[in-house]
Design a protein around this motif. Structure first.
Motif: not given
Length: 394
Positions: A56, A67-68, A73-75, A77, A79, A82-83, A260, A329
């Motif tokens: 991610p 995503q960012r 949708t990862l903005k 979050k 990182a 998630e990683n 998403h 994923n």
């Protein structure tokens, strides 16, 4: 903007063995589309294509990214948190052995794949085991890895570049254009040093209202850069209305939430002048370049305006990608829709990929998709998988 097979011919002339493997993958793909798609059980026997969203993490913040980016949708979050869920190199190697002989193409993306720990080690292993190993990258890490990439004989690199210097850097980040060009030059120098045709390099340009007017400038700037092709991706976009319809539909049919799509409801399709862009695309295709320029999807030039203004009008229908490919994923979840990892059919931490491929949830998804109007879910109409693999209707 007609179908163009020059890339396949170019690969065949320079590397017939690899072209044979590539062609074999397409034969499996078509077998799945012609036979497996119609099985009442929802099962499939083919898996020529596997895509990996391997991390991610990304060092850029492209404005239209699902995503960012603006609505990603990862903005926001964490990182690093998630990683922490990523799959190990050892499990990926084990999976590669599981599917060897079935999978012809591995396609790695992210995030930015080069930010995955020990990525060069993993890439070396996969490129030796799988006929066509390819990486989609933002290109900013190519220069320092050029020697390993050519040495390890990666088959393909798809490099994101959205405009000539000022335009690209406004979209992707200051200095990104220069780093990409330096990386391409470094790869070419290493290929010459080793007298190698590999890797094949392609630039992928994602169209938005930020760059479409300047596309021809980029096309001309890339002449002489040793590319096998320049792909113009018309972009993945969705509206709030379609997204809400999609959420309701999959909740009813698959009993799942599907948030998403919001990453692609960013408005970067708005205001694109179809007539102007039609002429720009024609100029790009007519330019006397040393590599082919392809538009994805192949589309009637007179329909370009509709592509961006009427998002509920399908360009392709009858998506058959779930019958011949899966997406993995970064946390090991397996799903069919690359940009929408909402409906999970299993996890490679728990089961083999071939078991997951025909799990109960996988078969249910295929049946729902096949029985949906025009073989599409509401959010599918601008998905890049349907752009490439669907049945043309625009």
């Amino acid at each position: 903007m007609k179908t163009n097979y020059s890339v396949i011919l170019q690969i065949f002339r320079s590397n017939p063995v690899m072209a044979w493997h590539f062609g074999r993958g397409f034969l499996k793909l078509h077998r799945a589309k012609l036979i497996d798609y119609f099985r009442p059980s929802g099962k499939s026997s083919q898996l020529p294509l596997i895509t990996f969203k391997i991390t991610p993490l990304c060092n850029l913040r492209c404005v239209m990214c699902g995503q960012r980016g603006k609505t990603g949708t990862l903005k926001g979050k964490d990182a690093l948190e998630e990683n922490s869920t990523i799959i190990s190199v050892e499990r990926y190697k084990e999976l590669t052995r599981e599917v060897k002989g079935k999978a012809q193409i591995f396609y790695m993306w992210g995030g930015e794949p080069f930010l995955y720990p020990n990525f060069i080690e993993l890439a070396r292993f996969m490129s030796n085991e799988i006929p066509f190993f390819s990486v989609n990258t933002n290109g900013t890490f190519l220069k320092e890895n050029a020697e390993a990439i050519v040495r390890d004989k990666w088959k393909g690199i798809l490099i994101s570049l959205d405009g000539f210097e000022d335009v690209n850097d406004k979209i992707r980040g200051k200095g990104s254009y220069r780093r990409v060009i330096e990386g391409i030059d470094a790869i070419n120098a290493e290929k010459k040093k080793r007298n190698s045709d590999l890797p094949y390099m392609a630039v992928v340009t994602t169209i938005s209202n930020q760059n479409y007017l300047y596309l021809a400038d980029l096309v001309k700037a890339l002449k002489g850069k040793g590319l096998c092709t320049h792909a113009i991706n018309l972009g993945t976009y969705i509206s709030e209305k379609i997204g809400q319809e999609h959420s309701a539909y999959v909740k009813e049919k698959l009993d799942t939430d599907w948030p998403h799509w919001k990453g692609f409801a960013n408005g970067y399709n708005e205001g694109i002048d179809g007539e102007k862009f039609k002429k720009i695309l024609q100029e790009a295709h007519a330019f006397n370049n040393d590599h082919p320029v392809l538009t994805i999807p192949v589309i009637n030039p007179d329909k370009i305006g509709l592509y961006y203004s009427e998002l509920d009008t399908p360009v392709r229908d009858y998506c058959k990608a779930p019958w011949f490919s899966v997406n993995i994923n970064y946390n090991g979840d397996v799903h069919f829709c690359a940009d929408y990892p909402d409906y999970v059919i299993g996890n490679i931490k728990d089961n083999s990929l071939m078991e997951i491929m025909n799990s109960e949830k996988a078969r249910k998804f295929r049946k729902v998709l096949r029985e949906s109007p025009r073989g599409l879910l509401p959010a599918c109409k601008r998905c890049y998988q349907i752009m490439i693999f669907g049945h043309r209707c625009m």
